[in-house]
Motif scaffolding. Structure first.
Motif, mmCIF file in Angstrom:
data_model
loop_
_atom_site.group_PDB
_atom_site.id
_atom_site.type_symbol
_atom_site.label_atom_id
_atom_site.label_comp_id
_atom_site.label_asym_id
_atom_site.label_seq_id
_atom_site.Cartn_x
_atom_site.Cartn_y
_atom_site.Cartn_z
ATOM 1 N N GLY A 4 0.824 -1.217 0.000
ATOM 2 C CA GLY A 4 0.000 0.000 0.000
ATOM 3 C C GLY A 4 0.848 1.252 0.000
ATOM 4 O O GLY A 4 0.575 2.203 -0.736
ATOM 5 N N LEU A 5 1.890 1.260 0.826
ATOM 6 C CA LEU A 5 2.780 2.426 0.894
ATOM 7 C C LEU A 5 3.549 2.591 -0.409
ATOM 8 O O LEU A 5 3.707 3.698 -0.915
ATOM 9 C CB LEU A 5 3.744 2.268 2.066
ATOM 10 C CG LEU A 5 4.696 3.446 2.328
ATOM 11 C CD1 LEU A 5 3.916 4.725 2.571
ATOM 12 C CD2 LEU A 5 5.605 3.121 3.507
ATOM 13 N N GLN A 6 4.008 1.459 -0.971
ATOM 14 C CA GLN A 6 4.742 1.515 -2.231
ATOM 15 C C GLN A 6 3.849 2.046 -3.346
ATOM 16 O O GLN A 6 4.283 2.847 -4.176
ATOM 17 C CB GLN A 6 5.255 0.122 -2.584
ATOM 18 C CG GLN A 6 6.166 0.100 -3.802
ATOM 19 C CD GLN A 6 6.724 -1.290 -4.065
ATOM 20 O OE1 GLN A 6 6.295 -2.259 -3.465
ATOM 21 N NE2 GLN A 6 7.680 -1.374 -4.964
ATOM 22 N N SER A 7 2.588 1.610 -3.377
ATOM 23 C CA SER A 7 1.649 2.087 -4.385
ATOM 24 C C SER A 7 1.407 3.579 -4.243
ATOM 25 O O SER A 7 1.331 4.310 -5.239
ATOM 26 C CB SER A 7 0.326 1.322 -4.258
ATOM 27 O OG SER A 7 -0.623 1.821 -5.161
ATOM 28 N N THR A 11 2.258 6.433 -7.018
ATOM 29 C CA THR A 11 1.211 7.354 -7.471
ATOM 30 C C THR A 11 1.653 8.801 -7.298
ATOM 31 O O THR A 11 1.470 9.629 -8.199
ATOM 32 C CB THR A 11 -0.090 7.104 -6.681
ATOM 33 O OG1 THR A 11 -0.494 5.752 -6.869
ATOM 34 C CG2 THR A 11 -1.194 8.046 -7.148
ATOM 35 N N GLU A 12 2.247 9.113 -6.144
ATOM 36 C CA GLU A 12 2.719 10.485 -5.915
ATOM 37 C C GLU A 12 3.841 10.845 -6.880
ATOM 38 O O GLU A 12 3.910 11.970 -7.388
ATOM 39 C CB GLU A 12 3.207 10.657 -4.474
ATOM 40 C CG GLU A 12 3.665 12.083 -4.195
ATOM 41 C CD GLU A 12 4.103 12.296 -2.765
ATOM 42 O OE1 GLU A 12 4.555 13.422 -2.462
ATOM 43 O OE2 GLU A 12 3.997 11.365 -1.952
ATOM 44 N N LEU A 13 4.716 9.887 -7.172
ATOM 45 C CA LEU A 13 5.807 10.142 -8.101
ATOM 46 C C LEU A 13 5.275 10.476 -9.493
ATOM 47 O O LEU A 13 5.744 11.422 -10.136
ATOM 48 C CB LEU A 13 6.734 8.925 -8.169
ATOM 49 C CG LEU A 13 7.977 9.079 -9.046
ATOM 50 C CD1 LEU A 13 8.886 10.180 -8.500
ATOM 51 C CD2 LEU A 13 8.728 7.762 -9.127
ATOM 52 N N PHE A 14 4.277 9.725 -9.953
ATOM 53 C CA PHE A 14 3.689 10.015 -11.254
ATOM 54 C C PHE A 14 2.976 11.365 -11.254
ATOM 55 O O PHE A 14 3.022 12.101 -12.248
ATOM 56 C CB PHE A 14 2.728 8.892 -11.669
ATOM 57 C CG PHE A 14 3.407 7.738 -12.343
ATOM 58 C CD1 PHE A 14 3.942 7.877 -13.619
ATOM 59 C CD2 PHE A 14 3.530 6.509 -11.700
ATOM 60 C CE1 PHE A 14 4.585 6.814 -14.239
ATOM 61 C CE2 PHE A 14 4.166 5.442 -12.320
ATOM 62 C CZ PHE A 14 4.693 5.590 -13.594
ATOM 63 N N ALA A 15 2.315 11.688 -10.137
ATOM 64 C CA ALA A 15 1.650 12.993 -10.039
ATOM 65 C C ALA A 15 2.666 14.119 -10.108
ATOM 66 O O ALA A 15 2.466 15.127 -10.800
ATOM 67 C CB ALA A 15 0.845 13.071 -8.735
ATOM 68 N N ARG A 16 3.771 13.954 -9.399
ATOM 69 C CA ARG A 16 4.825 14.969 -9.425
ATOM 70 C C ARG A 16 5.453 15.081 -10.823
ATOM 71 O O ARG A 16 5.758 16.174 -11.291
ATOM 72 C CB ARG A 16 5.903 14.638 -8.389
ATOM 73 C CG ARG A 16 5.463 14.882 -6.954
ATOM 74 C CD ARG A 16 6.495 14.393 -5.960
ATOM 75 N NE ARG A 16 6.102 14.707 -4.598
ATOM 76 C CZ ARG A 16 6.407 15.840 -3.977
ATOM 77 N NH1 ARG A 16 7.139 16.763 -4.585
ATOM 78 N NH2 ARG A 16 5.997 16.064 -2.743
#
Length: 197
Positions: A4-7, A11-16
């Motif tokens: 869950g944390l890795q996902s 997700t945050e990396l792609f958003a950034r």
């Protein structure tokens, strides 16, 4: 790291990264290119933006020292940029592209704070380099088939000679290279077509 944390991190990396690409595109393709029509700088700065984002994202994920990360890409930037003379405008937009990558890639800041910083950078660039703020000038790179005698010793005489030859008001010149073997000189000419424009 749990799934869950890795996902969440991915997700945050792609958003950034999406924010990075959008802000970089606005800066380079929306502001710089329409004003200066310099494809080479746009391509180099946009690729450098992606590379710096990737490097800083990796360094952030392994808790690499932020200062060491800044030092690393500063050394890379100096190595890359010292290979050819670039104008103040080119280096400013180049640094802006790198700044956007740093703002978006460094983890530990909220996305709302990142959005605020990106907005400040883009609004500042749009307003401070807007053609209505200062009179705009155009630039052309010329290759002259002979070396004018005042090319290096008397920039003002070179400016007057090019104004006469080109039929425009030459504001300034920047001699980029002189080749005494082929008797050629490459010079950037900054000009206005009409004095009152």
């Amino acid at each position: 790291m749990s799934f869950g944390l890795q996902s969440y991190v991915i997700t945050e990396l792609f958003a950034r990264f999406a924010l990075n690409l959008a802000a970089m595109a606005l800066l380079l393709f929306g502001m710089y290119y329409p004003r200066y029509r310099d494809k080479e700088t746009v391509t180099a700065a946009s690729l450098f933006n992606v590379f710096v984002f990737a490097v800083l994202a990796v360094l952030s994920s392994v808790e690499f020292s932020l200062a060491a990360g800044f030092g690393l890409f500063a050394i890379l930037a100096l190595f890359t940029l010292r290979s050819e003379q670039i104008t103040k405008i080119e280096i400013t937009y180049f640094f802006g592209s790198i700044s956007i990558a740093v703002i978006t890639a460094v983890l530990g800041t909220s996305l709302s704070f990142v959005l605020l910083m990106l907005a400040l950078v883009l609004i500042g660039a749009y307003l401070l380099d807007h053609p209505l703020i200062l009179q705009s000038e155009e630039r052309i790179r010329l290759t002259l088939d002979r070396i004018p005698s005042p090319a290096l010793s008397d920039p003002e005489a070179l400016r007057r000679e090019l104004s006469s030859r080109l039929g425009v008001m030459v504001l300034s010149t920047n001699v980029r290279s002189v080749d005494y073997i082929t008797e050629m000189v490459v010079v950037d000419v900054y000009y206005r077509k009409h004095a009152g424009r």
